[in-house]
Design a protein around this motif. Sequence first.
Motif, PDB file in Angstrom:
ATOM      1  N   ALA A  81      23.296  38.646  32.981  1.00  0.00           N
ATOM      2  CA  ALA A  81      23.959  38.488  31.684  1.00  0.00           C
ATOM      3  C   ALA A  81      25.455  38.726  31.844  1.00  0.00           C
ATOM      4  O   ALA A  81      25.900  39.612  32.571  1.00  0.00           O
ATOM      5  CB  ALA A  81      23.372  39.474  30.679  1.00  0.00           C
ATOM      6  N   ALA A  82      26.262  37.918  31.168  1.00  0.00           N
ATOM      7  CA  ALA A  82      27.713  38.033  31.276  1.00  0.00           C
ATOM      8  C   ALA A  82      28.339  37.777  29.912  1.00  0.00           C
ATOM      9  O   ALA A  82      27.994  36.815  29.236  1.00  0.00           O
ATOM     10  CB  ALA A  82      28.248  37.033  32.293  1.00  0.00           C
ATOM     11  N   GLU A  83      29.237  38.673  29.507  1.00  0.00           N
ATOM     12  CA  GLU A  83      30.006  38.468  28.287  1.00  0.00           C
ATOM     13  C   GLU A  83      31.459  38.152  28.614  1.00  0.00           C
ATOM     14  O   GLU A  83      32.297  38.048  27.729  1.00  0.00           O
ATOM     15  CB  GLU A  83      29.926  39.703  27.386  1.00  0.00           C
ATOM     16  N   ALA A  84      31.769  38.051  29.893  1.00  0.00           N
ATOM     17  CA  ALA A  84      33.133  37.737  30.317  1.00  0.00           C
ATOM     18  C   ALA A  84      33.058  36.978  31.639  1.00  0.00           C
ATOM     19  O   ALA A  84      32.023  36.946  32.305  1.00  0.00           O
ATOM     20  CB  ALA A  84      33.956  39.014  30.473  1.00  0.00           C
ATOM     21  N   ARG A  85      34.175  36.375  31.992  1.00  0.00           N
ATOM     22  CA  ARG A  85      34.253  35.641  33.251  1.00  0.00           C
ATOM     23  C   ARG A  85      35.501  36.068  34.006  1.00  0.00           C
ATOM     24  O   ARG A  85      36.462  36.571  33.414  1.00  0.00           O
ATOM     25  CB  ARG A  85      34.315  34.139  32.989  1.00  0.00           C
ATOM     26  N   LEU A  86      35.473  35.880  35.306  1.00  0.00           N
ATOM     27  CA  LEU A  86      36.642  36.152  36.139  1.00  0.00           C
ATOM     28  C   LEU A  86      37.427  34.862  36.356  1.00  0.00           C
ATOM     29  O   LEU A  86      36.834  33.810  36.613  1.00  0.00           O
ATOM     30  CB  LEU A  86      36.224  36.725  37.491  1.00  0.00           C
ATOM     31  N   SER A  87      38.740  34.968  36.253  1.00  0.00           N
ATOM     32  CA  SER A  87      39.579  33.798  36.498  1.00  0.00           C
ATOM     33  C   SER A  87      39.671  33.530  37.996  1.00  0.00           C
ATOM     34  O   SER A  87      39.211  34.318  38.820  1.00  0.00           O
ATOM     35  CB  SER A  87      40.983  34.053  35.939  1.00  0.00           C
ATOM     36  N   ARG A  88      40.306  32.431  38.336  1.00  0.00           N
ATOM     37  CA  ARG A  88      40.631  32.203  39.745  1.00  0.00           C
ATOM     38  C   ARG A  88      41.713  33.203  40.148  1.00  0.00           C
ATOM     39  O   ARG A  88      42.255  33.930  39.304  1.00  0.00           O
ATOM     40  CB  ARG A  88      41.099  30.773  39.966  1.00  0.00           C
ATOM     41  N   ARG A  89      42.060  33.228  41.423  1.00  0.00           N
ATOM     42  CA  ARG A  89      43.079  34.165  41.901  1.00  0.00           C
ATOM     43  C   ARG A  89      44.477  33.661  41.543  1.00  0.00           C
ATOM     44  O   ARG A  89      44.780  32.480  41.688  1.00  0.00           O
ATOM     45  CB  ARG A  89      42.968  34.350  43.411  1.00  0.00           C
ATOM     46  N   TYR A  90      45.311  34.603  41.073  1.00  0.00           N
ATOM     47  CA  TYR A  90      46.706  34.310  40.770  1.00  0.00           C
ATOM     48  C   TYR A  90      47.602  35.274  41.541  1.00  0.00           C
ATOM     49  O   TYR A  90      47.219  36.435  41.782  1.00  0.00           O
ATOM     50  CB  TYR A  90      46.991  34.500  39.274  1.00  0.00           C
ATOM     51  N   PRO A  91      48.802  34.838  41.921  1.00  0.00           N
ATOM     52  CA  PRO A  91      49.761  35.787  42.489  1.00  0.00           C
ATOM     53  C   PRO A  91      50.374  36.629  41.378  1.00  0.00           C
ATOM     54  O   PRO A  91      50.627  36.140  40.271  1.00  0.00           O
ATOM     55  CB  PRO A  91      50.816  34.876  43.143  1.00  0.00           C
ATOM     56  N   ALA A  92      50.601  37.904  41.667  1.00  0.00           N
ATOM     57  CA  ALA A  92      51.219  38.816  40.700  1.00  0.00           C
ATOM     58  C   ALA A  92      52.313  39.608  41.407  1.00  0.00           C
ATOM     59  O   ALA A  92      52.129  40.043  42.545  1.00  0.00           O
ATOM     60  CB  ALA A  92      50.175  39.763  40.110  1.00  0.00           C
ATOM     61  N   GLU A  93      53.431  39.778  40.723  1.00  0.00           N
ATOM     62  CA  GLU A  93      54.535  40.560  41.285  1.00  0.00           C
ATOM     63  C   GLU A  93      54.490  41.980  40.737  1.00  0.00           C
ATOM     64  O   GLU A  93      54.341  42.190  39.523  1.00  0.00           O
ATOM     65  CB  GLU A  93      55.880  39.923  40.957  1.00  0.00           C
ATOM     66  N   VAL A  94      54.607  42.965  41.625  1.00  0.00           N
ATOM     67  CA  VAL A  94      54.626  44.365  41.226  1.00  0.00           C
ATOM     68  C   VAL A  94      56.029  44.704  40.714  1.00  0.00           C
ATOM     69  O   VAL A  94      57.031  44.378  41.368  1.00  0.00           O
ATOM     70  CB  VAL A  94      54.256  45.283  42.408  1.00  0.00           C
ATOM     71  N   ALA A  95      56.109  45.326  39.553  1.00  0.00           N
ATOM     72  CA  ALA A  95      57.402  45.664  38.949  1.00  0.00           C
ATOM     73  C   ALA A  95      57.342  47.076  38.375  1.00  0.00           C
ATOM     74  O   ALA A  95      56.262  47.601  38.085  1.00  0.00           O
ATOM     75  CB  ALA A  95      57.772  44.660  37.860  1.00  0.00           C
TER      76      ALA A  95
END
Length: 376
Positions: A50-64
Amino acid sequence: MNRAALITATRPTLGVLALLLPLTASAADLITLDAEQQRAFGIDLIAPLAAEARLSRRYPAEVAVPNRQLRVVAAPQGGVLETLRVAEGEQVAAGQVIAELRSPDLVDTQSQYLESLIRLELAESELARDRKLHQEGIIAERRLLQSQSKQRELATLVEQRHQLLELAGLDAADIETLTRTRRLTSTLPIHAPIAGVVLEQMVSTGQSMTAADPLYRIGELDPLWLEIHVPVGQLGGLAVGNQVFLTRQGTAGKIITIGRMVHGRDQGVLVRAEIHEGSRELRPGQFVEVQLMAALEEGANAGETAQGWRLPSSALVRDGEATYIFIAREGGFAAEPVTVVGEEEQSVVVNGALVAADQVAISGVVALKAAWLGGE
């Protein structure tokens, strides 16, 4: 390709057993298949999650570093930079002396403060004397009022020049020492405004400075921000509070803002997450890979949360524009139509007439599809 041709094309993949074993589908689309045939075709089963959410594909993120945790330390007055006590990468405490500036302007500011302080002390002595003389009837009340006005005026001047010393960079202890000793100094200590890490040193020793020239950039590194550009078409299901997973670091944060502007460079919207756990392993300016947790689209009724099921991607088969899975039933398998609501790296989230007790085929589905289409 028609269905008969599809079956013919599939036979080499199924092997000799596919030609010998009877595979039929009933009017109810039940693909009859016994246990021996399942083993022959390598059919494995799995229960849907059972799933009420999904995971997106991978995105790059910058640490700030969050804005509220950043400070730029600037020269409060003009002068020559005499000493730098810390360098990039060092940890500093709030109030710690991090540099010293030799400033002739500081001498003038201190002199003006001491001058006003001496005049105030004299005015207070005169006021005390006039109070006594007025009580004895020697002087008129007007003379006393003049002394009081002069004392208040000088007290205000002392306070103004005290604030100028603070703006010049002297802390309370420095001003107290000046008030007590009456000794002038041209050396101005520069203090760290917050506890944190020196992120950048912008000057060198001996450099001539003017007021407001930047010296250091200091940041507090817990928590940190992750700044992610998400394509505008992939924002569905994202909301403030959703989790963001750092795939390689094995930690997670939460979305705190979703931007309203589409950036022309990449047609992405800035999604910002805050991370506490594992922030010490990250560095400002670093790029990491993240996946965002997104809610499934709402159900048919307004406000109703959609119920999804997570399955391996290999469970899906397509017939035209429709998508199906094969569910184990007594005596065989049934083809069940589903709607894909989220595609993850190794799995999918689907909507359909599933229950947790179902067993779904995740391998051998080519043989099942051939039998199903051939029996129609």
